[in-house]
Each structure stands twice: as structure tokens, then as C-alpha cells.
Design a protein around this motif. Sequence first.
Motif, PDB file in Angstrom:
ATOM      1  N   THR A   1       0.819  -1.212   0.000  1.00  0.00           N
ATOM      2  CA  THR A   1       0.000   0.000   0.000  1.00  0.00           C
ATOM      3  C   THR A   1       0.848   1.255   0.000  1.00  0.00           C
ATOM      4  O   THR A   1       0.632   2.167  -0.815  1.00  0.00           O
ATOM      5  CB  THR A   1      -0.940   0.012   1.226  1.00  0.00           C
ATOM      6  OG1 THR A   1      -1.821  -1.105   1.143  1.00  0.00           O
ATOM      7  CG2 THR A   1      -1.749   1.297   1.262  1.00  0.00           C
ATOM      8  N   CYS A   2       1.832   1.309   0.896  1.00  0.00           N
ATOM      9  CA  CYS A   2       2.698   2.500   0.987  1.00  0.00           C
ATOM     10  C   CYS A   2       3.507   2.697  -0.287  1.00  0.00           C
ATOM     11  O   CYS A   2       3.708   3.833  -0.733  1.00  0.00           O
ATOM     12  CB  CYS A   2       3.634   2.375   2.187  1.00  0.00           C
ATOM     13  SG  CYS A   2       2.779   2.486   3.764  1.00  0.00           S
TER      14      CYS A   2
ATOM     15  N   LEU B   1      -5.080   4.051  -0.237  1.00  0.00           N
ATOM     16  CA  LEU B   1      -4.975   3.850   1.211  1.00  0.00           C
ATOM     17  C   LEU B   1      -6.215   3.210   1.815  1.00  0.00           C
ATOM     18  O   LEU B   1      -6.181   2.783   2.974  1.00  0.00           O
ATOM     19  CB  LEU B   1      -4.715   5.192   1.906  1.00  0.00           C
ATOM     20  CG  LEU B   1      -3.379   5.876   1.607  1.00  0.00           C
ATOM     21  CD1 LEU B   1      -3.316   7.232   2.294  1.00  0.00           C
ATOM     22  CD2 LEU B   1      -2.205   5.008   2.039  1.00  0.00           C
TER      23      LEU B   1
END
Length: 322
Positions: free
Chosen positions: A24-25, A86
Motif C-alpha cells: 500500500t505505501c 490507502l
Amino acid sequence: MMKVNATQVVYFTLNAYLDTSSFTCFFFMIVLILYVLIVGCNVLLIVVICVNRTLHEPMYMFLCSLFVNELYGSAGLFPSLLIQTLSDLHTISAPLCLLQVFIVHSYGAVEFLSLAVMSYDRYLAICHPLQYKTIMSPRRIVFLIAVIWFPPFLAVGGTTFLTFSLQLCGEIIDKIACFNHSIIKLACYDPRLNNIYELVMSFLTVCAALSVILYTYMRILKVCFSGSKQTRQKAVSTCTPHLASLLNFSFGVSFEILQSRFNLSNGPSMLQKVLPLYYLTCQPLFNPVMYGLNMSKVRSMCKELILLFWIHQDSQMNITEY
């Protein structure tokens, strides 16, 4: 063909997002860096054109309008992409989805008309250099910029209104972002009026833009073959970034139209999800890079502006230390 179970849709689910919880990051940073680059490059060139009086010429005014459109189009996509990256639940409210539809589709129409007007400008500069300044008066420039922006806003406004008035029997959009045809496919009844209106408006926009582009480039080629070496060099230097931008944008838009209107389920699923966003993610960065690198005036002014910025920052740091 009629469907049943019509409901008032409050939220849409964007079903094309993959499970990327482990990365995700990473994906968030990629999207954020791309968006920062798009905003930075386009704002830099807009500031350069507005600040320097030597660039207050028709070609650069149309470029400035083009860069504003890149900011406008990317603002309709990237904030949503960042939020969805996110989020665990990839939902978007119906009003925001319709707003995204309006921005995305009007961006595409404005982009096409911008490229058409810029080709007309290059045709006048190359084929009628003596009359160029007389024809391209400030009033004509304002009129052409109005032609670039207002008709697409009116046409896409009508499309969005017709989509808003539909009765929907579903809320799942198999896309990463909201596109008009994806919402139309959820209609409870045959959305014939929506399809006809969208096709007519798209046909008129594309035909008007392509007619101008083809005509002007045929005349430019004719002058290049019969003109001097200097004329050919001028044509190559100013038309190369325009042609590259046109081809890049046409490729992205063509794929999105083909995928939305025809069943292309045989292709790789990842490409089907990502390529429709190509013209919305690559074009806003492609244009400032192409024009910034290929046009000597813009390139030199950018270098001067960046140099002045660093000198100012350095002097501020010295004052602080002192």
C-alpha cells in the motif's frame, strides 16, 4: 432491455482495485510522486510563460492553456487515486463520481481542441509568417482559448446531467475511476438517449479537431517540401512536440474508447485496468516535459527561474546563519 430492483445509488464501488495491502505505501508513494511531478512541471512552465514578457506570444498562450488543462485533468483523478490506494473499501460517493466523470471527459475534449488550435497556430506561423501577427491578434487569441474551453464544458455538462437523471440498478463500477459509460451500463432501462448524445458529442469534437489538424499539417508539409531549409527547420522544431503529444494522447483515448464500447475481455486483466488511465496519468507529465525540453526559449527561461530560486534560497540560508 429492462432490469429490476432499481435503488437510489448513494455510493459506487470501484471494483478494479487489486488487493495490495502488502504494498500500500509503495503504490501510494508512486502515485504521490507522479502527481507532485505533474503539478510541479506544469506550474513551473505556467509561471515561466506568465512572468516573462518575451513569451507572451500566441503559441505560448496556447501552451499555457494546455498546461492549465493538465492540472485540471490530473486534479480530477489523482486525489481520488491517493485516497483509494490507502482505503480498504474502494467506494466513492455518487456526487463525487459524477464530478470525476465531468472533469475526466471535459479534460479529454479540451485537450483535443487545444491540440487542434495549436496546429492552426503553427500553420499560420509557418505558411503565413508575414500576416501571422495581424491574424493572431489578442482578440483572436482570447476567442480561440474560449473555443477550447467553453464548448467541451457545455457538451460534457449535458452528458453528466443525462447520466445523473438515469435510474440505476447497480453500484459496482469495474474501473479504477469513474467513467461515464461505466455508469450508463448500470442503468435499469436502455439508456439510448445517453448513448446517442455521448456518441454525437464525441464525434463532433473528434471530427472538428482532426479536420483542423489534418488540414493544417497537409499545408505545412506542402510548404516544407517547397520551402527553404530554414522553413523546414522551423517546422520540425515547433511541430515535433505537438505531433508527439497528439499521438500519445490519441493512443490513450483510443484504447479507452475501444475498451468501454467493445468487449476486450480476452486481453490481460492488468492492462485492461491500467491502460484506460494512460492518457490521464502520462499526458499531463508528457506535455510539459516534451515542450520544456524541445523549445529553446522555454528551456532557457526554466533554467533561469530555477537558478534564481536556488540563489534566493541560498541567500536566505546565509542570512539565517548570520
